[in-house]
Design a protein around this motif. Structure first.
Motif, short mmCIF file in Angstrom:
data_model
loop_
_atom_site.label_atom_id
_atom_site.label_comp_id
_atom_site.label_asym_id
_atom_site.label_seq_id
_atom_site.Cartn_x
_atom_site.Cartn_y
_atom_site.Cartn_z
N HIS A 130 36.93 49.24 54.03
CA HIS A 130 37.38 50.04 52.94
C HIS A 130 36.55 49.90 51.55
CE1 HIS A 130 40.80 49.29 55.44
NE2 HIS A 130 41.57 50.48 55.02
N GLY A 131 35.86 48.82 51.28
CA GLY A 131 35.15 48.79 50.31
C GLY A 131 34.51 47.09 50.19
N SER A 132 33.50 47.17 49.82
CA SER A 132 32.87 45.69 49.73
C SER A 132 33.50 44.84 48.68
CB SER A 132 31.17 45.82 49.46
OG SER A 132 30.84 46.68 48.39
N ALA A 133 33.01 43.55 48.51
CA ALA A 133 33.69 42.66 47.73
C ALA A 133 33.87 42.93 46.30
CB ALA A 133 33.27 41.20 47.94
N GLU A 134 32.77 43.46 45.75
CA GLU A 134 32.88 43.74 44.24
C GLU A 134 33.62 44.69 43.74
OE1 GLU A 134 29.82 46.91 45.95
OE2 GLU A 134 30.45 44.66 46.23
N LYS A 135 34.28 45.53 44.95
CA LYS A 135 35.49 46.52 44.42
C LYS A 135 36.63 45.75 43.92
CE LYS A 135 32.31 49.33 45.95
NZ LYS A 135 31.25 49.66 44.80
N VAL A 136 36.95 44.53 44.38
CA VAL A 136 38.09 43.64 44.21
C VAL A 136 37.72 43.36 42.58
CG1 VAL A 136 39.38 41.57 44.53
CG2 VAL A 136 38.45 43.00 46.44
#
Length: 332
Positions: A130-136
């Motif tokens: 769904h998205g890489s870690a920086e999206k968190v």
């Protein structure tokens, strides 16, 4: 006392030092991969590493871990494979190795993927990634800056990833390979699938040229693509203008798609180097006008990723046990 956050981006690695004041700096991927610059040396120029109580970092997909995990407990840098992740330069790997050896207390943030317990089971059934870690990190910064519990965050830069947060928990996201275009990356359409099947290009090559650059006819280094697109747009180039308008259209479609399945939305955040852009192209206003939605639309600066990581580090150090629904493992 200080906290540091890192954003492992497409064009560079960004850091934020959160202390009495906030300081940001960014290092180019290629310079890092060639050993021309050291992340820890650059960090040490700005703060004594002994003052850093905790650092929170992101790395690539983050798809092999499901919790925010102390770095010494992480295997294989928290990823299943580096394949399919766009252009690989090795800059992020070099930084990760430096941090491992530095002795600075550090946690690794997971990416958004189907094994993450907090995600809606329908998102997990539909998409592996769904998205890489920086999206968190970006989502956490947006949540803290606005105070909203129900929001949509669209991070628009080299790629576009749009995240849905409900009741303060990340429920799902649309990644670049399946959703809206960014400057470089975008979804694979039928023409690209045929090119892959016929052996003309790899899937990753197609993915890395499926964004606005495809429409504008730009074929240059990733780090230069945005500037080249802006230059042509300002010169009145038809293809460049069509590329910007088309990218905005696909992002509008993506955001409205998430609005349609949300229980409640307090507001929408646009961020990233393109999403927050007001000069020399006011992409933020172009997209906000096109969205034409009844809820509030705000922008956050492109530093929201590294700042969000630093805020995660600070709050974990102060005892927080979960971040937007993601469990925090106990520190040593």
């Amino acid at each position: 006392m200080a906290f540091v956050g890192m954003d492992h981006g497409t064009t560079g690695i960004s850091f934020t030092i959160l202390s009495k004041e906030i300081e940001h700096f960014k290092l180019g991927r290629e310079e890092l991969s060639k050993g021309k610059v050291s992340a820890i040396e650059e960090l040490s120029k700005r703060i004594d590493p002994a003052e850093i109580k905790l650092m929170a970092i992101t790395y690539a997909m983050g798809d092999a871990i499901t919790t925010i995990k102390p770095l010494e407990k992480v295997e294989n840098r928290g990823i299943i494979s580096i394949g399919g992740a766009g252009k690989v330069t090795g800059g992020g790997t070099a930084v990760y190795s430096e941090i491992e050896k530095s002795g600075i207390p550090t946690v690794l943030i997971p990416g958004l993927h189907r094994n993450l317990p907090c995600l809606d089971e329908r998102f997990k059934a539909a998409y592996s990634h769904h998205g890489s870690a920086e999206k968190v990190s970006i989502s956490y910064n947006a949540h803290l800056e606005t105070g909203w519990e129900n929001l949509i965050v669209s991070d628009i830069s080299s790629n576009t990833v749009t995240i849905l947060i409900q009741d303060g928990i990340i429920k799902g996201a649309m990644d670049a390979c399946i959703g809206a275009m960014g400057i470089i990356h975008g979804p694979l359409d039928l023409e690209m699938i045929r090119a892959i099947d016929d052996g003309y290009k790899t899937a990753n090559e197609c993915f890395s040229h499926a964004g606005a650059v495809k429409i504008a006819g730009i074929d240059t280094k990733v780090a230069r693509a945005k500037d080249e697109l802006i230059k042509r747009y300002l010169e009145g180039d038809y293809k460049a203008r069509l590329a910007i308008d088309t990218m905005a259209m696909t992002i509008t479609m993506e955001i409205w798609g998430l609005i349609s399945i949300a229980d409640k939305i307090d507001g929408i955040i646009l961020t990233g180097s393109v999403g927050a852009m007001k000069e020399p192209i006011n992409f933020y206003s172009i997209l906000k006008k096109q969205l034409d939605c009844p809820m509030e639309v705000r922008r956050l600066p492109p530093t929201s990723g590294s700042l969000g990581s630093a805020q995660i580090a600070r709050d974990i150090y102060q005892g927080k046990k979960e971040i937007l629904g993601i469990e925090v493992e106990s520190l040593p």
